[in-house]
Design an enzyme around this catalytic site. Structure first.
Site, PDB file in Angstrom:
ATOM      1  CB  ALA A  91      -0.939  -0.014   1.204  1.00 14.10           C
ATOM      2  N   GLY A 113      -6.727   3.891   1.179  1.00 13.86           N
ATOM      3  CA  GLY A 113      -5.769   2.800   1.083  1.00 13.86           C
ATOM      4  C   GLY A 113      -4.352   3.281   0.919  1.00 13.86           C
ATOM      5  CB  CYS A 114      -2.164   3.277  -2.020  1.00 10.01           C
ATOM      6  SG  CYS A 114      -2.348   1.511  -2.349  1.00 10.01           S
ATOM      7  CB  VAL A 115      -3.846   8.374  -0.496  1.00 11.01           C
ATOM      8  CG1 VAL A 115      -3.645   9.760   0.110  1.00 11.01           C
ATOM      9  CG2 VAL A 115      -3.873   8.475  -2.019  1.00 11.01           C
ATOM     10  CB  THR A 150       1.723   7.138   0.652  1.00  6.73           C
ATOM     11  OG1 THR A 150       1.674   5.982  -0.194  1.00  6.73           O
ATOM     12  CG2 THR A 150       2.870   8.031   0.217  1.00  6.73           C
TER      13      THR A 150
END
Length: 210
Positions: free
Chosen positions: A119, A148-150, A153
């Site tokens: 992710a 999710g991935c935002v 990060t």
């Protein structure tokens, strides 16, 4: 007591300091997440257009623009626990159109692309080294998906020592409720959640990088 007062009393939601050397990581605006023909995608046209403006402004002043994409080798698909939980992501095979950055982002040949298997755009990638080497002190995080991935990060960016800005109009998700909830939580704990106009004005006031 209101929700906002509860968080404020706990010391959350303070403003993030902004430095003088911004960079942007555009998370997973690849066709697998932006082209509605694919079941893993959502409609991100407006968010990509806003992100493109930020990237253009940063490039014009010599600040780094980095994209991330998820791409799996076929031999990884049956071995990674994440793909057992999120089976639809198994279609993101390296070399396929799904893992290419969407041209609507305005990606340029000089932009870096990091390939990831999880992710966070930091996990197992060269992103941290790229940003540190470029002298970035404030990281803008845009892309998909917000929840999710935002989010992953953003959390890793803070833990890696970066001040973080999240333009809400540059982040896309498959549903509104997780989008809104995660923006709220990131604002309270990890980042300043703002918009592209605010960030463009800030970039415009910065000296070009020499």
């Amino acid at each position: 007591m209101s929700q906002e007062q509860t968080y404020a009393n706990a010391g959350f939601g303070r403003a993030v300091p902004r430095g003088t050397r911004p960079g942007i990581i555009v998370v997973d605006f690849s066709y697998g997440f932006t082209d509605p023909r694919y079941p893993t995608a959502s409609d991100a046209r407006a968010q990509m257009a806003n992100t493109r403006r930020l990237c253009d402004a940063l490039r014009a002043k010599g600040f780094p623009v980095v994209f991330s994409t998820i791409a799996f080798h076929p031999g990884e698909v049956d071995k990674l626990p994440w793909l057992k939980k999120s089976a639809g992501m198994a279609a993101l095979i390296q070399g396929s159109r799904l893992v290419e950055i969407d041209a609507a982002t305005g990606i340029q040949p000089g932009d870096a692309i990091v390939v990831k298997k999880g992710a966070s755009s930091f996990f197992g990638s060269t992103l941290g080294a790229l940003l540190t080497g470029a002298g970035v002190d404030t990281l803008i995080v845009a892309g998909a998906t917000t929840s999710g991935c935002v989010r992953a990060t953003v959390v890793d960016a803070v833990q890696s020592g970066f001040n973080v800005l999240v333009p809400r109009d540059c982040c896309a998700d498959r549903a509104q409720a997780p989008h809104d909830a995660n923006l709220y939580d990131m604002q309270q704990k990890y980042a300043d959640v703002t918009d592209s106009e605010d960030i463009l004005a800030w970039i415009g006031a910065l000296a070009a990088r020499t």
